[in-house]
Motif scaffolding. Sequence first.
Motif, PDB file in Angstrom:
ATOM      1  N   THR A   1      10.175   0.593  -9.046  1.00 18.58           N
ATOM      2  CA  THR A   1       9.082   1.258  -9.344  1.00 18.58           C
ATOM      3  C   THR A   1       7.681   0.460  -9.125  1.00 18.58           C
ATOM      4  OG1 THR A   1       9.028   0.187 -11.531  1.00 18.58           O
ATOM      5  CG2 THR A   1      10.165   2.249 -11.551  1.00 18.58           C
ATOM      6  N   TRP A   2       6.558   1.235  -9.088  1.00 22.37           N
ATOM      7  CA  TRP A   2       5.198   0.638  -8.442  1.00 22.37           C
ATOM      8  C   TRP A   2       4.153   1.064  -9.530  1.00 22.37           C
ATOM      9  CZ3 TRP A   2       5.342  -2.609  -4.479  1.00 22.37           C
ATOM     10  CH2 TRP A   2       6.232  -2.594  -3.722  1.00 22.37           C
ATOM     11  N   GLU A   3       3.148  -0.026  -9.715  1.00 22.43           N
ATOM     12  CA  GLU A   3       2.212   0.311 -10.848  1.00 22.43           C
ATOM     13  C   GLU A   3       0.755  -0.086  -9.842  1.00 22.43           C
ATOM     14  OE1 GLU A   3       0.000  -1.855 -14.439  1.00 22.43           O
ATOM     15  OE2 GLU A   3       1.994  -2.444 -14.057  1.00 22.43           O
ATOM     16  N   GLY A   4      -0.005   1.110 -10.046  1.00 16.84           N
ATOM     17  CA  GLY A   4      -1.342   0.893  -8.972  1.00 16.84           C
ATOM     18  C   GLY A   4      -2.335  -0.095  -9.761  1.00 16.84           C
TER      19      GLY A   4
ATOM     20  N   MET B   1      -0.375  -1.343  -4.774  1.00 13.23           N
ATOM     21  CA  MET B   1       0.614  -1.390  -5.992  1.00 13.23           C
ATOM     22  C   MET B   1       1.420  -2.439  -6.026  1.00 13.23           C
ATOM     23  SD  MET B   1       1.523   2.877  -6.135  1.00 13.23           S
ATOM     24  CE  MET B   1       0.384   3.769  -5.838  1.00 13.23           C
ATOM     25  N   ILE B   2       1.815  -2.915  -7.300  1.00  7.68           N
ATOM     26  CA  ILE B   2       2.435  -4.046  -7.542  1.00  7.68           C
ATOM     27  C   ILE B   2       3.897  -3.579  -8.035  1.00  7.68           C
ATOM     28  CG2 ILE B   2       2.837  -6.035  -8.944  1.00  7.68           C
ATOM     29  CD1 ILE B   2       0.545  -6.304  -6.775  1.00  7.68           C
ATOM     30  N   SER B   3       4.996  -4.064  -7.667  1.00  3.76           N
ATOM     31  CA  SER B   3       6.337  -3.601  -8.235  1.00  3.76           C
ATOM     32  C   SER B   3       6.939  -4.997  -8.940  1.00  3.76           C
ATOM     33  CB  SER B   3       7.374  -3.342  -7.160  1.00  3.76           C
ATOM     34  OG  SER B   3       8.810  -3.130  -7.603  1.00  3.76           O
ATOM     35  N   LYS B   4       7.282  -4.954 -10.058  1.00  9.77           N
ATOM     36  CA  LYS B   4       7.885  -6.085 -10.769  1.00  9.77           C
ATOM     37  C   LYS B   4       9.687  -5.912 -10.789  1.00  9.77           C
ATOM     38  CE  LYS B   4       4.102  -6.750 -13.662  1.00  9.77           C
ATOM     39  NZ  LYS B   4       3.483  -6.854 -15.186  1.00  9.77           N
TER      40      LYS B   4
ATOM     41  N   TYR C   1       0.876  -1.255  -0.121  1.00 10.63           N
ATOM     42  CA  TYR C   1       0.152  -0.005   0.023  1.00 10.63           C
ATOM     43  C   TYR C   1       1.009   1.137   0.114  1.00 10.63           C
ATOM     44  CZ  TYR C   1      -3.905   3.007   0.697  1.00 10.63           C
ATOM     45  OH  TYR C   1      -5.081   3.982   0.352  1.00 10.63           O
ATOM     46  N   SER C   2       0.908   2.091  -1.158  1.00  5.48           N
ATOM     47  CA  SER C   2       1.784   3.189  -1.321  1.00  5.48           C
ATOM     48  C   SER C   2       1.009   4.118  -1.545  1.00  5.48           C
ATOM     49  CB  SER C   2       2.526   2.598  -2.605  1.00  5.48           C
ATOM     50  OG  SER C   2       3.669   3.633  -2.870  1.00  5.48           O
ATOM     51  N   VAL C   3       1.560   5.409  -0.934  1.00  8.57           N
ATOM     52  CA  VAL C   3       0.978   6.791  -0.837  1.00  8.57           C
ATOM     53  C   VAL C   3       2.007   7.694  -1.520  1.00  8.57           C
ATOM     54  CG1 VAL C   3      -0.136   8.398   0.388  1.00  8.57           C
ATOM     55  CG2 VAL C   3      -0.445   6.258   1.111  1.00  8.57           C
ATOM     56  N   THR C   4       1.718   8.546  -2.787  1.00  7.61           N
ATOM     57  CA  THR C   4       2.819   9.633  -2.813  1.00  7.61           C
ATOM     58  C   THR C   4       1.731  10.796  -3.159  1.00  7.61           C
ATOM     59  OG1 THR C   4       1.991   9.452  -5.322  1.00  7.61           O
ATOM     60  CG2 THR C   4       3.699   7.842  -4.592  1.00  7.61           C
TER      61      THR C   4
END
Length: 312
Positions: free
Chosen positions: A257-260, A249-252, A239-242
Amino acid sequence: MKKASIIASLLSLTIIVSGCSVSKESTAEKKEIKKGFKVKHLHGVSYAKDEKIYLATHEGMLATDSDGGKWILKGNSDFDFMGFSVMSDGTMMTSGHPGNDSNLPNPLGVMVSMDNGEEWKSKSLLGKVDFHILTSNFNNPKIVYGINQMDSGNYKAGIYKSGDGGKEWKMIDSAGLPQDLHQIYSLISLPDDENALIAGTDMGVFRSTDGGKTWSTADQKRLITAINVLPDTKELISYSVTNNEAGIMISKDQGNTWEGIGNDLRQDAVAYFGMNPKNSNDIVISTFENTVMTSKDRGETWKKIMDKGVIQ
């Protein structure tokens, strides 16, 4: 930072209540819990290898099936569970405080269960340490990291590491993290490198490549309140907040980097993730306001099974 003040206040509330003892209504007997039962504080959530959902609470451990149908009070202990984690080999690990039905010293140190919470046994540090965060490496669950947020006798506040599944511990001489360890929300050892760590703090995201000895700022504009590993892909979920977005969000790429994928909780945030070890489409989350939600489609849709501590 968007939502930073809200989540900071939620964390403060969590810290204040985290040391409470178990209420007199608690019981170590296994029994069914009816809808409408209210949990005071959630300190962890996870799937286990039996594919049931387990909640580590102020009142003991609760268990339910994946759709939140039947609930039971699980196991032989009315612990106030803290630092709850299910390792990739199925071992449950926790720290915390004994309840009214226990004659164990306080704090509990490190306790483990090999049978999905039916019985808990002391692994180490009984009466010495209360880890509020425990995390093990996904590929090598013998590697465990714990955060002791406050001095406890001879055990100073800091990050501790075990190389044998939690039996022996050494404090890491660590530099670069916020001095107040209560500012750390989340910690993870990356699956493919047990010495590579990510810590989510209210000062941003920090990264270590040497087992927690030195830390550098990876992203000052991101707040990660909870993080875990998707079992089938070894990708990270958080769970990411900017300043621009918030949600799951997922990071590969190991957290660079993160994709919501959605589920912005607005006035709340995810405190813990649980992943079905046999099916990464099954996700359970618990929030700072004690709401529990499940997803059967990798986070596209969600079902609420507990609302602000109340079983639905």
